[in-house]
Scaffold this active site. Structure first.
Site, mmCIF file in Angstrom:
data_model
loop_
_atom_site.group_PDB
_atom_site.id
_atom_site.type_symbol
_atom_site.label_atom_id
_atom_site.label_comp_id
_atom_site.label_asym_id
_atom_site.label_seq_id
_atom_site.Cartn_x
_atom_site.Cartn_y
_atom_site.Cartn_z
ATOM 1 N N GLU A 1 0.926 -0.491 -5.135
ATOM 2 C CA GLU A 1 -0.004 0.614 -5.362
ATOM 3 C C GLU A 1 0.852 1.870 -5.437
ATOM 4 O OE1 GLU A 1 -3.519 3.322 -3.481
ATOM 5 O OE2 GLU A 1 -1.860 2.543 -2.316
ATOM 6 N N ASP B 1 0.824 -1.207 0.000
ATOM 7 C CA ASP B 1 0.000 0.000 0.000
ATOM 8 C C ASP B 1 0.859 1.258 0.000
ATOM 9 O OD1 ASP B 1 -2.645 1.372 0.485
ATOM 10 O OD2 ASP B 1 -1.590 1.978 2.306
#
Length: 625
Positions: free
Chosen positions: A352, A299
């Site tokens: 990401e 993330d």
């Protein structure tokens, strides 16, 4: 062994202990002989372990420093499996703090914050799956991902319930993988798991750690991979967790210009410190080793890469070359990916990353970050922006559809329609589509037909298969009741058929990341709102053509250039009546004859249904171009 050995302490100091969880943390001993504890707190004046067995007495079970490693260790003879505990840390600042174990394997359900002594007893049954995974290449095999927030897929279910119900749903839909939003312990539910307090403990409200292992085992038994969302970018400030663990900025940077995240009110890991890098590297390996995860989605990578991320001038510290790149974070990510790929062949690492940082999914030996895949957020934004427009206006935005192919081979992309697109007032995917209800569903089916055929792997957040009309909330279950209505049930069948057709057609996944796997057939029909392209398998023996009509107008006899002559037929049509469409299509044989068009020697007259994607494949005898 009751204490870390010299080699273990040396490797920790070097940041290279790949099985750190076996040495630090709390470990019940055999035959009820107590439990051994070890914790890294180099600036502490004293450390003891307190828990249920000693009535939380700070003097009953002191730990001893291990040479100059910064590790404190010892045995509590009266501790037993299942009991709760914390470390009592007398910090360098003279303040005593009760801290949860950074490497606890289990935690109490929030709002309680203690760690729990735990030992796994799960017997894995997925040996065949792991053997197949090791021999496979994620880049050249099908990957269709169903993203899940486990706590709200159906409220009240734990891992054992999900092992049956979620697995059955995913099998019916035909996805190859499930990606779980963070399952690590987090104190605040509405953070969705992105503010982690217990990096080695599964989130307690969903069940015991072995329940999560059983869940993974159940998915593997059905041939479904499990990806875990992982958050090494930041951590919360809770005083009982990692923040100022030994009275100093230990896991975080001391300078708030590097150690405090301005957007999320959290703290940033000090990637330049060996022991912190080791904590995170070992944690990644822990989820792969101990829970048999098939990959990690990392993330907020962009927030790690840039020193000035969300910061104004004067609020950040340049690197030693005067630049904005966080060199420590870059080095950490490269080491992480290199170690994971070397130790776990077949495992996927997904980033990401929302900027144009070069080489995110390129090998580390060439200067890349080493990820397997990168989320294509540009494709997502451009495609959704295009579809928000009424069809009559889409001709002016046609380039938003085609732009993704300009950079398609720069990275190994995943096309994400993730949870981020259906929260914070953005509304459900269905409600982003213009027109009446029928048109909204038709637009969404056409989007999925285009997405599944486009180069790259694909990811869909839960609820997207239902055509849920409400924005997702972690506080409620998905709107399962909508499946009682034909348009919603039809969309679900469409997703299932897309996945089945996708998995059965190598042209859609064998050559996702090289130009030879894709050819434009028609890329400039902006006035008709039409796209057409071909996909090819590795040896070009198989080909599939995708034609998408993003207009509500039926186009009869629309001429499509094709790479092969002879008979073609529909593989899939998102306007099928079974999906809630109007049933316009091409029954029987489509003949690609020798009428050159757009540089192709063959073309065919095809009926394009309204707001729909059609997949075509050659049948019978073929003529090579």
């Amino acid at each position: 062994m009751t204490r870390p050995g010299e080699v273990d302490l040396y490797l920790l100091g070097e940041g290279r202990h790949e099985r750190l969880w076996e040495q630090l943390g709390g470990h019940p001993l055999e035959d009820d002989a107590g439990a051994r504890f070890a914790v890294w707190a180099p600036n502490a004046r004293a450390v003891s372990v307190v828990g249920d067995w000693n009535y939380w007495s700070e003097t009953a079970d002191p730990l001893e420093p291990q040479a100059v490693s910064g590790v404190w260790a010892g045995v509590a003879p009266n501790a037993r499996e299942g009991q709760t505990y914390k470390f009592s840390v007398l910090g360098a600042d003279g303040v005593r703090r009760l801290k949860a174990d950074p490497i606890a394997f289990r935690a109490e359900p929030p709002p309680k914050t203690a760690s729990v002594l735990y030992r796994s007893r799960h017997t894995w049954r997925d040996g065949d799956w792991l053997e197949r995974r090791e021999a496979a290449d994620p880049l050249t095999t099908p990957m269709s991902v169903y993203e899940v927030h486990a706590g709200s897929w159906r409220q009240g279910l734990g891992w054992l319930d999900l092992a049956h119900q979620l697995t059955q749903h995913v099998v019916e839909l035909g996805f190859t993988h499930v990606e779980l939003m963070p399952v690590m312990q987090h104190p605040f539910g509405p953070s969705w798991g992105y503010q982690v307090s217990g990096y080695y403990a599964p989130h307690a409200p969903l069940g015991a750690p072995d329940d999560l292992r059983a869940f993974v085992d159940a998915l593997h038994a059905e041939g479904i991979g499990v990806l875990l969302d992982w958050v090494p970018a930041h951590f919360p400030r809770d005083e009982w967790a990692l923040a100022r663990f030994d009275g100093t900025a230990l896991y975080e940077h001391a300078d708030p210009r590097r150690g405090a995240h301005p957007d999320w009110g959290t703290l940033v890991f000090n990637y330049g410190r060996h022991e912190v890098r080791n904590f995170l590297l070992a944690n990644a390996l822990y989820w792969l080793e101990e829970f048999h995860a098939d990959g990690l989605r990392v993330d907020a990578v962009a927030s790690m890469l840039y020193l000035d991320y969300s910061r104004e001038a004067g609020e950040w510290v340049p690197n030693r070359f005067g630049g904005r790149e966080d060199l420590d974070a870059v080095s950490f990510l490269q080491e992480l990916n290199a170690v994971v790929h070397a130790t776990h062949p077949g495992v996927a690492m997904l980033a990401e990353e929302s900027t144009a940082w070069p080489g995110v999914s390129r090998p580390t030996d060439g200067g890349g970050l080493g990820f397997t895949f990168k989320w294509n957020l540009g494709w997502m934004h451009d495609t959704l922006d295009y579809l928000r427009h009424e069809p009559v206006h889409r001709r002016w935005h046609h380039d938003e559809l085609t732009f993704s192919m300009v950079y398609a081979w720069d990275e190994n992309f995943v096309l994400p329609l993730s949870h981020d697109e259906v929260v914070h007032g953005k509304g459900a995917l269905l409600r982003k589509m213009p027109g009446d209800e029928w048109q909204q569903f038709a637009n969404l089916r056409a989007l999925y037909g285009h997405m599944w055929a486009h180069p790259g792997k694909q990811l869909l957040f839960m609820g997207g298969e239902l055509g849920q009309g409400t924005e997702w909330s972690e506080a409620a279950s998905l709107d399962w009741h909508v499946l009682d209505y034909p348009l919603h049930a039809g969309l679900c069948r469409c997703v299932a058929d897309l996945n089945r057709a996708y998995r059965g057609e190598p042209a859609l996944w064998e050559v996702d990341f090289r130009a030879e796997g894709f050819q434009w057939l028609v890329g400039d029909a902006r006035d008709d709102n039409v796209l057409a392209y071909a996909r090819f398998a590795a040896d070009a023996s198989r080909v599939l053509a995708c034609v998408v009509n993003f207009s509500p107008v039926v186009r009869h006899g629309w001429r499509v250039p094709l790479p092969l002559g002879g008979a073609w037929s529909e593989v899939l049509n998102t306007d099928a009546t079974d999906y809630g469409g109007s049933g316009v299509g091409n029954l029987g044989r489509i003949e690609a004859d020798a009428q050159p068009l757009h540089g192709r020697p063959f073309s065919a007259a095809v009926t394009l249904p309204p707001l729909a994607a059609v997949w075509l494949a050659p049948t019978g005898a073929r003529q090579d171009a």
